[in-house]
Design a protein around this motif. Structure first.
Motif, PDB file in Angstrom:
ATOM      1  N   SER A 185      -3.185  -8.810  -7.762  1.00 58.97           N
ATOM      2  CA  SER A 185      -3.748  -7.801  -6.858  1.00 58.97           C
ATOM      3  C   SER A 185      -4.337  -8.524  -5.664  1.00 58.97           C
ATOM      4  CB  SER A 185      -4.866  -7.027  -7.539  1.00 58.97           C
ATOM      5  OG  SER A 185      -4.338  -5.985  -8.282  1.00 58.97           O
ATOM      6  N   LEU A 186      -4.438  -7.796  -4.562  1.00 59.32           N
ATOM      7  CA  LEU A 186      -4.983  -8.421  -3.353  1.00 59.32           C
ATOM      8  C   LEU A 186      -6.175  -7.644  -2.810  1.00 59.32           C
ATOM      9  CD1 LEU A 186      -1.610  -8.689  -3.147  1.00 59.32           C
ATOM     10  CD2 LEU A 186      -2.311 -10.094  -1.234  1.00 59.32           C
ATOM     11  N   VAL A 187      -7.100  -8.414  -2.241  1.00 63.21           N
ATOM     12  CA  VAL A 187      -8.199  -7.834  -1.475  1.00 63.21           C
ATOM     13  C   VAL A 187      -8.155  -8.491  -0.110  1.00 63.21           C
ATOM     14  CG1 VAL A 187     -10.706  -7.619  -1.293  1.00 63.21           C
ATOM     15  CG2 VAL A 187      -9.621  -7.485  -3.529  1.00 63.21           C
ATOM     16  N   PHE A 188      -8.182  -7.662   0.943  1.00 67.85           N
ATOM     17  CA  PHE A 188      -8.028  -8.200   2.293  1.00 67.85           C
ATOM     18  C   PHE A 188      -9.362  -8.205   3.041  1.00 67.85           C
ATOM     19  CE2 PHE A 188      -3.820  -6.496   1.212  1.00 67.85           C
ATOM     20  CZ  PHE A 188      -3.043  -7.618   1.441  1.00 67.85           C
ATOM     21  N   GLN A 189      -9.308  -8.834   4.216  1.00 68.94           N
ATOM     22  CA  GLN A 189     -10.491  -8.944   5.065  1.00 68.94           C
ATOM     23  C   GLN A 189     -11.051  -7.563   5.426  1.00 68.94           C
ATOM     24  OE1 GLN A 189      -9.953 -11.580   8.367  1.00 68.94           O
ATOM     25  NE2 GLN A 189     -11.356 -10.468   9.671  1.00 68.94           N
ATOM     26  N   GLU A 190     -10.163  -6.672   5.812  1.00 68.33           N
ATOM     27  CA  GLU A 190     -10.595  -5.367   6.309  1.00 68.33           C
ATOM     28  C   GLU A 190     -10.307  -4.311   5.237  1.00 68.33           C
ATOM     29  OE1 GLU A 190     -11.986  -2.543   7.332  1.00 68.33           O
ATOM     30  OE2 GLU A 190     -12.450  -3.930   8.972  1.00 68.33           O
ATOM     31  N   PRO A 191     -11.369  -3.883   4.508  1.00 65.73           N
ATOM     32  CA  PRO A 191     -11.107  -2.941   3.406  1.00 65.73           C
ATOM     33  C   PRO A 191     -10.424  -1.659   3.867  1.00 65.73           C
ATOM     34  CG  PRO A 191     -13.484  -3.194   3.799  1.00 65.73           C
ATOM     35  CD  PRO A 191     -12.795  -4.216   4.633  1.00 65.73           C
ATOM     36  N   LEU A 192     -10.663  -1.258   5.130  1.00 66.96           N
ATOM     37  CA  LEU A 192     -10.025  -0.015   5.587  1.00 66.96           C
ATOM     38  C   LEU A 192      -8.509  -0.110   5.527  1.00 66.96           C
ATOM     39  CD1 LEU A 192     -12.203   1.232   8.587  1.00 66.96           C
ATOM     40  CD2 LEU A 192     -11.920   2.266   6.334  1.00 66.96           C
ATOM     41  N   SER A 193      -7.985  -1.340   5.661  1.00 66.42           N
ATOM     42  CA  SER A 193      -6.524  -1.498   5.630  1.00 66.42           C
ATOM     43  C   SER A 193      -5.964  -1.142   4.251  1.00 66.42           C
ATOM     44  CB  SER A 193      -6.113  -2.919   6.026  1.00 66.42           C
ATOM     45  OG  SER A 193      -6.537  -3.827   5.026  1.00 66.42           O
ATOM     46  N   ALA A 194      -6.814  -1.247   3.214  1.00 63.58           N
ATOM     47  CA  ALA A 194      -6.341  -0.948   1.853  1.00 63.58           C
ATOM     48  C   ALA A 194      -6.593   0.506   1.477  1.00 63.58           C
ATOM     49  CB  ALA A 194      -7.044  -1.859   0.849  1.00 63.58           C
ATOM     50  N   LEU A 195      -7.363   1.216   2.327  1.00 58.11           N
ATOM     51  CA  LEU A 195      -7.785   2.564   1.951  1.00 58.11           C
ATOM     52  C   LEU A 195      -7.134   3.614   2.842  1.00 58.11           C
ATOM     53  CD1 LEU A 195     -11.601   1.858   1.425  1.00 58.11           C
ATOM     54  CD2 LEU A 195      -9.788   1.919  -0.281  1.00 58.11           C
ATOM     55  N   ASP A 196      -6.873   4.771   2.245  1.00 54.69           N
ATOM     56  CA  ASP A 196      -6.344   5.907   2.993  1.00 54.69           C
ATOM     57  C   ASP A 196      -7.530   6.665   3.590  1.00 54.69           C
ATOM     58  OD1 ASP A 196      -5.398   8.399   3.786  1.00 54.69           O
ATOM     59  OD2 ASP A 196      -3.961   8.551   2.133  1.00 54.69           O
ATOM     60  N   PRO A 197      -7.594   6.777   4.917  1.00 52.51           N
ATOM     61  CA  PRO A 197      -8.770   7.410   5.534  1.00 52.51           C
ATOM     62  C   PRO A 197      -8.928   8.887   5.177  1.00 52.51           C
ATOM     63  CG  PRO A 197      -7.048   7.022   7.187  1.00 52.51           C
ATOM     64  CD  PRO A 197      -6.601   6.341   5.913  1.00 52.51           C
ATOM     65  N   LEU A 198      -7.850   9.519   4.713  1.00 53.42           N
ATOM     66  CA  LEU A 198      -7.887  10.972   4.485  1.00 53.42           C
ATOM     67  C   LEU A 198      -8.043  11.328   3.009  1.00 53.42           C
ATOM     68  CD1 LEU A 198      -5.033  12.044   6.935  1.00 53.42           C
ATOM     69  CD2 LEU A 198      -7.498  12.006   7.338  1.00 53.42           C
ATOM     70  N   MET A 199      -8.234  10.315   2.178  1.00 50.98           N
ATOM     71  CA  MET A 199      -8.319  10.601   0.736  1.00 50.98           C
ATOM     72  C   MET A 199      -9.687  10.180   0.199  1.00 50.98           C
ATOM     73  SD  MET A 199      -5.849   9.239  -2.334  1.00 50.98           S
ATOM     74  CE  MET A 199      -4.272   9.580  -1.619  1.00 50.98           C
ATOM     75  N   ARG A 200     -10.291  11.031  -0.624  1.00 48.37           N
ATOM     76  CA  ARG A 200     -11.582  10.675  -1.218  1.00 48.37           C
ATOM     77  C   ARG A 200     -11.403   9.411  -2.071  1.00 48.37           C
ATOM     78  NH1 ARG A 200     -14.688  15.349  -0.370  1.00 48.37           N
ATOM     79  NH2 ARG A 200     -13.361  17.152  -0.059  1.00 48.37           N
ATOM     80  N   VAL A 201     -12.479   8.557  -2.083  1.00 52.59           N
ATOM     81  CA  VAL A 201     -12.290   7.236  -2.696  1.00 52.59           C
ATOM     82  C   VAL A 201     -12.033   7.334  -4.203  1.00 52.59           C
ATOM     83  CG1 VAL A 201     -13.599   6.021  -0.919  1.00 52.59           C
ATOM     84  CG2 VAL A 201     -14.741   6.753  -2.999  1.00 52.59           C
ATOM     85  N   GLY A 202     -12.600   8.338  -4.861  1.00 54.11           N
ATOM     86  CA  GLY A 202     -12.348   8.492  -6.297  1.00 54.11           C
ATOM     87  C   GLY A 202     -10.852   8.634  -6.582  1.00 54.11           C
ATOM     88  N   ARG A 203     -10.187   9.435  -5.757  1.00 53.91           N
ATOM     89  CA  ARG A 203      -8.744   9.640  -5.942  1.00 53.91           C
ATOM     90  C   ARG A 203      -7.969   8.355  -5.663  1.00 53.91           C
ATOM     91  NH1 ARG A 203      -5.751  14.117  -2.942  1.00 53.91           N
ATOM     92  NH2 ARG A 203      -4.046  13.251  -4.135  1.00 53.91           N
ATOM     93  N   GLN A 204      -8.481   7.570  -4.690  1.00 49.77           N
ATOM     94  CA  GLN A 204      -7.773   6.323  -4.368  1.00 49.77           C
ATOM     95  C   GLN A 204      -7.890   5.326  -5.520  1.00 49.77           C
ATOM     96  OE1 GLN A 204      -7.659   5.049  -0.321  1.00 49.77           O
ATOM     97  NE2 GLN A 204      -9.109   6.631   0.300  1.00 49.77           N
ATOM     98  N   ILE A 205      -9.087   5.256  -6.099  1.00 46.60           N
ATOM     99  CA  ILE A 205      -9.266   4.338  -7.239  1.00 46.60           C
ATOM    100  C   ILE A 205      -8.418   4.826  -8.419  1.00 46.60           C
ATOM    101  CG2 ILE A 205     -10.939   3.382  -8.887  1.00 46.60           C
ATOM    102  CD1 ILE A 205     -13.071   3.618  -6.673  1.00 46.60           C
ATOM    103  N   ALA A 206      -8.262   6.161  -8.517  1.00 43.81           N
ATOM    104  CA  ALA A 206      -7.463   6.723  -9.621  1.00 43.81           C
ATOM    105  C   ALA A 206      -5.980   6.347  -9.493  1.00 43.81           C
ATOM    106  CB  ALA A 206      -7.608   8.246  -9.641  1.00 43.81           C
TER     107      ALA A 206
END
Ligand SMILES: Nc1ncnc2c1ncn2[C@@H]1O[C@H](COP(=O)(O)OP(=O)(O)OP(=O)(O)O)[C@@H](O)[C@H]1O
Length: 293
Positions: free
Chosen positions: A104-125
């Motif tokens: 798995s990867l973690v990048f410098q800019e967490p926003l690059s790994a996250l969908d701005p339009l999705m609640r974080v719980g759903r993203q972790i799911a």
């Protein structure tokens, strides 16, 4: 060279066997430039390897090639085996299986790994559903458990937030939670604290060290900062213009750098430490107070 493109389980990593074995990795651009050139290293379960080098030295491309995530137009040669499965030349189905479970990867800019339009719980799911097949209450419990593990406050409330409603440090914790979701054998962190405030940087480094220790995850930590690498890694690979110029135990490399480039990295870290009011550095002394966790 033996390759496993089968999509099957690959050669299981036995006790002490490397979970990541990179052999002669070369990345070539369309123009024929070798931006990573014959890089070899291996990492065992629970081991923490730092990759250090200046901007453009090939650190990020090495990390991306390991996860089979190179941009189109870049071609990888050589061998990368993750928990026994060959990554170079592997079909997408194999790469999808390997990503999450083996790496798995973690990048410098967490926003690059996250969908701005999705609640974080759903993203972790997402990875929990895809890779572990969790559904319903079990899925919800696993999401909240991961959020607690990365010390996100009020997980019930925060799970319903969007990324922009969180601080940079919280977003990086979410990215780390997603990276941990499938308990990967190898976690690659590419400058994971560079975009964060100094106090938050220390907290995220502490978190990374805690989770890899608790899960016995191997850590590949990419950084341009020798002081940070000396805090995080046991072993370091020094890269310059696509090649490895030096490798060794962090303490040894800092105390007695062999390559002039490594020496310049160590000297500038010492100079910065002194400028920031650290104790007067002695020859052969570690750059920072290295507390081995
Ligand atoms: N998609 C691409 N196509 C062509 N060349 C690329 C591509 N991505 C990166 N490069 C080049 O490859 C070299 C190595 O890049 P890489 O991103 O691995 O460096 P790095 O050491 O991680 O630097 P930084 O710390 O700035 O990210 C650089 O010269 C870069 O310009």
């Amino acid at each position: 060279m033996t390759r496993d493109f089968s999509g099957g389980p690959g050669v299981p990593a036995g006790p002490g066997a490397p979970v990541l074995a990179v052999d002669g990795l070369t990345v070539v651009t369309r123009a024929g430039r070798r931006v990573v050139d014959d890089v070899s290293f291996s990492v065992r379960a629970g081991e923490r390897l730092g990759i250090i080098g200046e901007s453009g030295s090939g650190k990020s491309l090495t990390a991306l090639a390991v996860a089979g995530l190179l941009a189109p137009g870049l071609a990888a040669e050589g061998s990368v085996r993750l928990s026994g499965t060959e990554v170079i030349g592997a079909p997408e189905a194999t790469l999808n299986r390997v990503r999450g479970s083996a790496v798995s990867l973690v990048f410098q800019e967490p926003l690059s790994a996250l969908d701005p339009l999705m609640r974080v719980g759903r993203q972790i799911a997402g990875p929990l559903r895809r890779h572990r097949g969790l559904r319903g209450a079990a899925l919800q419990d696993a999401v909240l458990g991961l959020m607690r593990e990365v010390a996100l406050p009020e997980p019930d409330r925060l799970a319903r937030s969007f990324p922009h409603e969180m601080s940079g440090g919280q977003r990086q914790r979410v990215a780390i939670a997603m990276a941990l979701a499938c308990d990967p054998a190898v976690l690659i962190a590419d400058e994971p604290t560079t975009a964060l405030d100094v106090t938050v940087q220390a907290e995220i480094l502490e978190l990374l060290l805690r989770v890899v220790r608790e899960h016995r995850t191997a850590l590949v930590f990419v950084s341009h900062d020798m002081a940070v690498v000396s805090e995080v890694a046991e072993r370091v690979l020094v890269m310059r213009t696509g090649t490895v110029v030096e490798e060794g135990a962090v303490g040894d490399v800092i105390a007695a750098p062999r390559h002039p480039y490594t020496r310049s990295l160590v000297d500038s870290a010492r100079a910065l430490d002194a400028a920031l009011g650290g104790p007067p550095p002695a020859a052969g002394q570690d750059v920072t107070a290295v507390e081995r966790r």
